[in-house]
Design a protein around this motif. Structure first.
Motif, PDB file in Angstrom:
ATOM      1  N   GLU A  33      42.622  25.536  33.288  1.00  0.00           N
ATOM      2  CA  GLU A  33      43.796  26.235  32.765  1.00  0.00           C
ATOM      3  C   GLU A  33      44.165  27.386  33.687  1.00  0.00           C
ATOM      4  O   GLU A  33      45.267  27.894  33.649  1.00  0.00           O
ATOM      5  N   LYS A  34      43.212  27.799  34.550  1.00  0.00           N
ATOM      6  CA  LYS A  34      43.474  28.902  35.474  1.00  0.00           C
ATOM      7  C   LYS A  34      44.199  28.349  36.706  1.00  0.00           C
ATOM      8  O   LYS A  34      44.089  27.151  37.011  1.00  0.00           O
ATOM      9  N   LEU A  35      44.861  29.252  37.403  1.00  0.00           N
ATOM     10  CA  LEU A  35      45.723  28.828  38.514  1.00  0.00           C
ATOM     11  C   LEU A  35      45.061  27.788  39.447  1.00  0.00           C
ATOM     12  O   LEU A  35      45.587  26.682  39.628  1.00  0.00           O
ATOM     13  N   HIS A  51      53.764  40.077  33.012  1.00  0.00           N
ATOM     14  CA  HIS A  51      52.970  39.594  34.153  1.00  0.00           C
ATOM     15  C   HIS A  51      52.628  40.716  35.143  1.00  0.00           C
ATOM     16  O   HIS A  51      53.527  41.342  35.716  1.00  0.00           O
ATOM     17  N   TYR A  85      54.624  30.437  38.109  1.00  0.00           N
ATOM     18  CA  TYR A  85      55.350  31.392  37.253  1.00  0.00           C
ATOM     19  C   TYR A  85      56.265  32.257  38.118  1.00  0.00           C
ATOM     20  O   TYR A  85      55.827  32.799  39.147  1.00  0.00           O
ATOM     21  N   PRO A 111      53.010  24.269  38.053  1.00  0.00           N
ATOM     22  CA  PRO A 111      53.951  25.243  37.496  1.00  0.00           C
ATOM     23  C   PRO A 111      53.721  26.662  38.030  1.00  0.00           C
ATOM     24  O   PRO A 111      52.782  27.341  37.620  1.00  0.00           O
ATOM     25  N   TYR A 147      44.659  40.294  26.370  1.00  0.00           N
ATOM     26  CA  TYR A 147      43.356  40.020  26.986  1.00  0.00           C
ATOM     27  C   TYR A 147      42.801  41.275  27.663  1.00  0.00           C
ATOM     28  O   TYR A 147      41.682  41.709  27.390  1.00  0.00           O
ATOM     29  N   THR A 174      36.724  43.084  34.038  1.00  0.00           N
ATOM     30  CA  THR A 174      37.772  42.580  34.934  1.00  0.00           C
ATOM     31  C   THR A 174      38.607  43.696  35.563  1.00  0.00           C
ATOM     32  O   THR A 174      38.782  44.764  34.948  1.00  0.00           O
ATOM     33  N   ASP A 175      39.171  43.411  36.716  1.00  0.00           N
ATOM     34  CA  ASP A 175      40.092  44.371  37.348  1.00  0.00           C
ATOM     35  C   ASP A 175      41.369  44.545  36.528  1.00  0.00           C
ATOM     36  O   ASP A 175      42.112  45.503  36.715  1.00  0.00           O
ATOM     37  N   GLU A 176      41.621  43.609  35.598  1.00  0.00           N
ATOM     38  CA  GLU A 176      42.876  43.678  34.837  1.00  0.00           C
ATOM     39  C   GLU A 176      42.935  44.891  33.914  1.00  0.00           C
ATOM     40  O   GLU A 176      44.008  45.249  33.441  1.00  0.00           O
ATOM     41  N   ASN A 199      39.608  38.123  40.632  1.00  0.00           N
ATOM     42  CA  ASN A 199      39.691  36.733  40.112  1.00  0.00           C
ATOM     43  C   ASN A 199      38.596  35.844  40.678  1.00  0.00           C
ATOM     44  O   ASN A 199      38.486  35.688  41.896  1.00  0.00           O
ATOM     45  N   THR A 255      39.099  34.569  27.874  1.00  0.00           N
ATOM     46  CA  THR A 255      39.498  35.119  29.181  1.00  0.00           C
ATOM     47  C   THR A 255      40.903  34.754  29.653  1.00  0.00           C
ATOM     48  O   THR A 255      41.355  35.285  30.659  1.00  0.00           O
ATOM     49  N   HIS A 256      41.556  33.822  28.970  1.00  0.00           N
ATOM     50  CA  HIS A 256      42.807  33.346  29.570  1.00  0.00           C
ATOM     51  C   HIS A 256      44.023  34.133  29.062  1.00  0.00           C
ATOM     52  O   HIS A 256      44.338  34.114  27.875  1.00  0.00           O
ATOM     53  N   ARG A 290      55.380  34.653  33.171  1.00  0.00           N
ATOM     54  CA  ARG A 290      54.494  35.080  32.083  1.00  0.00           C
ATOM     55  C   ARG A 290      54.988  36.435  31.560  1.00  0.00           C
ATOM     56  O   ARG A 290      55.264  37.335  32.374  1.00  0.00           O
ATOM     57  N   ASN A 332      50.404  34.326  44.846  1.00  0.00           N
ATOM     58  CA  ASN A 332      50.207  33.020  44.196  1.00  0.00           C
ATOM     59  C   ASN A 332      50.848  31.892  45.002  1.00  0.00           C
ATOM     60  O   ASN A 332      50.308  30.792  45.091  1.00  0.00           O
ATOM     61  N   ARG A 387      46.832  38.320  43.779  1.00  0.00           N
ATOM     62  CA  ARG A 387      45.506  38.390  43.161  1.00  0.00           C
ATOM     63  C   ARG A 387      44.472  38.498  44.269  1.00  0.00           C
ATOM     64  O   ARG A 387      44.688  38.028  45.391  1.00  0.00           O
TER      65      ARG A 387
HETATM   66  O1  DAU Z   1      41.631  39.464  37.633  1.00  0.00           O
HETATM   67  C1  DAU Z   1      40.564  38.882  36.954  1.00  0.00           C
HETATM   68  C2  DAU Z   1      41.126  37.984  35.896  1.00  0.00           C
HETATM   69  O2  DAU Z   1      41.646  36.830  36.513  1.00  0.00           O
HETATM   70  C3  DAU Z   1      40.133  37.598  34.823  1.00  0.00           C
HETATM   71  O3  DAU Z   1      39.709  38.737  34.158  1.00  0.00           O
HETATM   72  C4  DAU Z   1      40.806  36.656  33.824  1.00  0.00           C
HETATM   73  O4  DAU Z   1      39.890  36.252  32.848  1.00  0.00           O
HETATM   74  C5  DAU Z   1      41.346  35.466  34.545  1.00  0.00           C
HETATM   75  O5  DAU Z   1      42.031  34.626  33.628  1.00  0.00           O
HETATM   76  C6  DAU Z   1      42.243  35.879  35.680  1.00  0.00           C
HETATM   77  O6  DAU Z   1      43.510  36.327  35.202  1.00  0.00           O
HETATM   78  P1  DAU Z   1      44.855  35.849  35.897  1.00  0.00           P
HETATM   79  O7  DAU Z   1      45.955  35.940  34.926  1.00  0.00           O
HETATM   80  O8  DAU Z   1      45.034  36.546  37.212  1.00  0.00           O
HETATM   81  O9  DAU Z   1      44.450  34.310  36.219  1.00  0.00           O
HETATM   82  P2  DAU Z   1      45.291  32.967  36.099  1.00  0.00           P
HETATM   83  O10 DAU Z   1      44.507  31.920  36.798  1.00  0.00           O
HETATM   84  O11 DAU Z   1      45.720  32.692  34.709  1.00  0.00           O
HETATM   85  O12 DAU Z   1      46.589  33.273  36.946  1.00  0.00           O
HETATM   86  C7  DAU Z   1      46.518  33.679  38.291  1.00  0.00           C
HETATM   87  C8  DAU Z   1      47.925  33.956  38.746  1.00  0.00           C
HETATM   88  O13 DAU Z   1      48.633  32.716  38.798  1.00  0.00           O
HETATM   89  C9  DAU Z   1      48.719  34.820  37.794  1.00  0.00           C
HETATM   90  O14 DAU Z   1      49.557  35.678  38.552  1.00  0.00           O
HETATM   91  C10 DAU Z   1      49.531  33.852  36.964  1.00  0.00           C
HETATM   92  C11 DAU Z   1      49.783  32.709  37.946  1.00  0.00           C
HETATM   93  N1  DAU Z   1      49.878  31.376  37.339  1.00  0.00           N
HETATM   94  C12 DAU Z   1      48.873  30.989  36.503  1.00  0.00           C
HETATM   95  C13 DAU Z   1      48.925  29.747  35.896  1.00  0.00           C
HETATM   96  C14 DAU Z   1      47.830  29.325  34.943  1.00  0.00           C
HETATM   97  C15 DAU Z   1      50.932  30.539  37.643  1.00  0.00           C
HETATM   98  O15 DAU Z   1      51.831  30.883  38.443  1.00  0.00           O
HETATM   99  N2  DAU Z   1      50.990  29.307  37.037  1.00  0.00           N
HETATM  100  C16 DAU Z   1      50.032  28.874  36.165  1.00  0.00           C
HETATM  101  O16 DAU Z   1      50.134  27.755  35.628  1.00  0.00           O
END
Ligand code: DAU
Length: 333
Positions: A186-188, A274, A205, A203, A148, A124-126, A177, A84-85, A271, A247, A212
């Protein structure tokens, strides 16, 4: 009722199993999980002795494992198993294609063979890609932007085809999300909370301007429960709360709840590919009678508290394999 939950040792799968055993105490639950880095039996320790719960270690890609888990048959399959990541899919996409696409295929075949009464695809909405303004509804086109989301979109298309061609009673759910207890750090949200609890920077991005939509795990489980009772086969349901935040807003909230200031933010390279904004129209689900119980801020406070009180759970994960991965990611930026 006997159900198969795949990926039940992961964040959402384990929360769902605990929800089911509490809400439907007569249901029998079989959990098929490969136990990858994200699968963690600690997530299920409260229920591991429940007589209605059975764990089978195995891979959804492997027909033999799926057969073993199904045994004499199950009434419903919930496919939570997935890589999922997004960041991991950028570094190493192969596992995503295998588990998310081929694993779904194997389960669909098994659902046909065993005449399963309902198959729920957790998606997922993605899959819709990114939307600058407005909302995605269930008929929006698929425009996935990461390996993904492309693998999840592919799996959804397979599900659709199995409904149309074989009349398999499938329901697809596209969720925003998730967040809450037991989410892999590992998720935000869990990454930022646990970093701060270790006095480390977070961190962000790019500039943190991505949006989200967020759902607390229990609200999500209730949505799935309603969909399996009132949803129609062959239909897709968006699961969104309307709680949309940038974010940087999420970051500021976590910082302030934990008593930190701006100095703990590290703006890092963005990312690749992104997605800027996800936003769902979830009227179809609301019409079934669902509404979130928790506001985003309430859910986030509960989540922060859980990570404060369960250090042992996440500290184990933040050493070893995760740390190697995280350093590689972080140094790249
Ligand atoms: O929208 C649903 C999705 O949400 C799920 O299908 C995915 O499995 C899940 O991983 C999630 O995807 P995102 O990419 O939105 O989630 P993530 O927590 O990785 O990141 C959320 C937002 O935060 C995204 O815009 C990237 C940002 N981010 C993420 C991380 C890990 C950062 O700015 N810094 C970070 O270190």
């Amino acid at each position: 009722m006997r159900i198969l939950v795949t990926g039940g040792a992961g964040f959402m799968g384990s929360n769902f199993i605990k929800y089911v055993l509490k809400t439907h105490p007569s249901w029998q639950v079989v959990n098929l999980d490969k136990l990858t880095y994200a699968g963690n039996l600690d997530n299920l320790k409260e229920i591991k002795k429940n007589k209605n719960y059975k764990f089978v270690k195995g891979d959804t890609v492997n027909r033999g494992d799926v057969k073993k888990a199904i045994g004499q048959g199950v009434d419903k399959i919930f496919n939570y198993s997935a890589e999922t990541h997004v960041d991991r899919s950028i570094l190493k996409p192969e596992a995503f294609i295998k588990t998310d696409v081929f694993g779904t295929f194997t389960l669909l075949e098994a659902a046909r063979q065993y005449n399963v009464a309902q198959y729920i695809q957790i998606s997922t909405d993605e899959v819709y890609g990114s939307i600058k303004e407005g909302l995605f509804n269930e008929n929006s086109p698929f425009e996935p932007n990461s390996p993904y989301s492309a693998s999840k979109a592919s799996a959804d298309l397979l599900c659709r085809a199995y409904f149309k061609t074989f009349n398999l009673p499938i329901i697809i759910t596209h969720s925003c999300n998730f967040y809450g207890p037991n989410q892999y750090p590992e998720k935000l949200i869990p990454l930022f909370i646990t970093n701060l609890l270790e006095n480390k920077k977070v961190p962000v991005y790019g500039k943190g301007n991505q949006t989200r939509e967020w759902i607390f795990t229990e609200d999500y489980c209730r949505a799935i429960d309603l969909i399996i009772q009132k949803g129609e086969p062959g239909e897709t349901y968006n699961i969104g709360t309307g709680y949309r935040r940038k974010n940087i807003e999420v970051t500021q909230f976590i910082l302030s709840e934990l008593g930190f200031g701006q100095e703990m933010i590290e703006y890092v390279e963005d990312r690749p590919g992104h997605d800027l904004r996800y936003a769902l129209n979830s009227k179809k689900l609301l019409k079934l009678g669902w509404a979130p119980f928790l506001s985003f801020e309430e859910g986030l406070c509960r989540t922060i508290k859980w990570y404060q009180e369960n250090r042992e759970w996440w500290q184990k994960l933040k050493s070893g394999e995760y740390l190697k991965y995280y350093k590689k990611q972080y140094l790249k930026r």
